[in-house]
Design an enzyme around this catalytic site. Structure first.
Site, PDB file in Angstrom:
ATOM      1  N   ASN A   9       0.865  -1.187   0.000  1.00 17.17           N
ATOM      2  CA  ASN A   9       0.000   0.000   0.000  1.00 17.17           C
ATOM      3  C   ASN A   9       0.898   1.233   0.000  1.00 17.17           C
ATOM      4  OD1 ASN A   9      -1.918   1.991   0.395  1.00 17.17           O
ATOM      5  ND2 ASN A   9      -2.284   1.480   2.542  1.00 17.17           N
ATOM      6  N   LYS A  11       0.057   4.325  -0.207  1.00 13.89           N
ATOM      7  CA  LYS A  11      -0.544   5.486   0.446  1.00 13.89           C
ATOM      8  C   LYS A  11      -0.317   6.751  -0.404  1.00 13.89           C
ATOM      9  CE  LYS A  11      -0.041   3.111   4.821  1.00 13.89           C
ATOM     10  NZ  LYS A  11       0.172   3.207   6.285  1.00 13.89           N
ATOM     11  N   HIS A  96      -9.315   0.890   5.017  1.00 16.45           N
ATOM     12  CA  HIS A  96      -8.016   0.921   5.699  1.00 16.45           C
ATOM     13  C   HIS A  96      -8.130   1.768   6.959  1.00 16.45           C
ATOM     14  CE1 HIS A  96      -3.830   2.122   6.427  1.00 16.45           C
ATOM     15  NE2 HIS A  96      -3.492   1.018   5.775  1.00 16.45           N
ATOM     16  N   GLU A  98      -6.548   4.142   8.078  1.00 11.10           N
ATOM     17  CA  GLU A  98      -6.429   5.589   7.867  1.00 11.10           C
ATOM     18  C   GLU A  98      -7.703   6.173   7.254  1.00 11.10           C
ATOM     19  OE1 GLU A  98      -1.674   4.928   7.429  1.00 11.10           O
ATOM     20  OE2 GLU A  98      -2.850   5.323   5.617  1.00 11.10           O
ATOM     21  N   GLU A 168      -5.173  -5.168  10.729  1.00  7.40           N
ATOM     22  CA  GLU A 168      -4.231  -4.105  11.081  1.00  7.40           C
ATOM     23  C   GLU A 168      -4.330  -3.804  12.579  1.00  7.40           C
ATOM     24  OE1 GLU A 168      -4.117  -0.781   7.884  1.00  7.40           O
ATOM     25  OE2 GLU A 168      -6.226  -1.179   8.310  1.00  7.40           O
ATOM     26  N   GLY A 174       3.055   2.994  14.522  1.00  8.86           N
ATOM     27  CA  GLY A 174       3.464   4.349  14.857  1.00  8.86           C
ATOM     28  C   GLY A 174       3.242   4.742  16.305  1.00  8.86           C
ATOM     29  N   SER A 214       3.238  -3.469  10.378  1.00  8.17           N
ATOM     30  CA  SER A 214       4.677  -3.171  10.293  1.00  8.17           C
ATOM     31  C   SER A 214       5.519  -4.412  10.009  1.00  8.17           C
ATOM     32  CB  SER A 214       5.157  -2.484  11.577  1.00  8.17           C
ATOM     33  OG  SER A 214       4.472  -1.270  11.778  1.00  8.17           O
TER      34      SER A 214
END
Length: 253
Positions: A9, A11, A96, A98, A168, A174, A214
């Protein structure tokens, strides 16, 4: 049997020249190496036609990062399933983390997008996962259960077999927190058990469930060796051919 998949991905990254260069590097890698998994990329929408031109023989499948739940109309900035289908795109990411965080997407939105993609013969990669607060509160199993049921359980058995799921752990992206391969496996097994309870074990065993937490060159092999993890949805590491290729090689003996 279910597929092993490594999906990148991209992004909102890379200008056109850099994106094209990375695609060409990936094509060369695929031509010169035997891979034990399918390879997908989801570049920014502006670059989808270029990606289809470069991977014209299907060396890498090309996905959108998002699609509209609507077929057409006054939805400025949106891209419909019909549009991506008309240029030969293979499918799309759906909801997703985000998209959920920054654009307010819910699993009801996801359900409609998944159905629209399936109706067009395209592959949805449906994303779910819990936040740090939900994980610390011990709500992760319930959160993922609710997400999966709302987004996917209106589908028929034949339909859900065509969906790829990407788990996810939002809490491990992060935040400085780290999910172990065992923690990832635990949730993947949970998702598969939910599908088995609804549709039967045979259906559940056909669905690829990817890990989106990750994955890196140095942990890919260990993560991919878990029995219910069928690959990865890769973020930052998909933007460098050196890293992405080593993750793909996580499926090598």
């Amino acid at each position: 049997m279910r597929k092993n998949i490594v999906a990148g991905n991209w992004k909102m990254n890379k200008n056109f020249a850099d994106a094209e260069a990375l695609m060409i590097q990936l094509l060369e890698y695929k031509k010169n190496n035997t891979t034990n998994c399918e390879v997908y990329i989801a570049p920014p929408a502006l670059y989808l036609t270029t990606a289809k031109d470069i991977f014209k023989n299907g060396e890498v499948e090309v996905f959108a990062q998002d699609v509209s739940e609507y077929q057409s109309g006054a939805y400025t900035g949106e891209i419909s399933v019909e549009m991506i289908n008309s240029i030969g795109i293979d499918g799309s990411l759906v909801s997703h983390s985000e998209r959920r965080q920054y654009h307010g997407e819910t699993d009801s939105h996801a359900n409609r997008k998944v159905k629209a993609l399936l109706d067009a013969g395209l592959t949805p990669i449906y994303c779910n996962g819990e936040t740090l607060e939900q994980r610390k509160a011990g709500q992760h199993f319930e959160v993922v259960k609710n997400q999966t049921e709302v987004a996917l359980f209106t589908l028929s058995a034949d339909e859900i077999k065509k969906v790829v799921i990407a788990y996810e752990p939002v809490w491990a992206i992060g935040t400085g927190e780290t999910a172990t391969p065992e923690q990832a496996q635990e949730i993947h097994a949970h998702i598969r058990s939910l599908i088995a309870a609804k549709y039967g074990q045979e259906v559940a065993d056909e669905i690829s469930i990817l890990y989106g937490g990750s994955v890196k060159p140095d942990n890919a092999k260990e993560i991919f060796s878990q029995p219910d993890i069928d690959g990865g949805l890769i973020g930052g590491a998909a933007l460098k051919i050196e890293d992405f290729s080593k993750i793909i090689e996580g499926f090598n003996p």
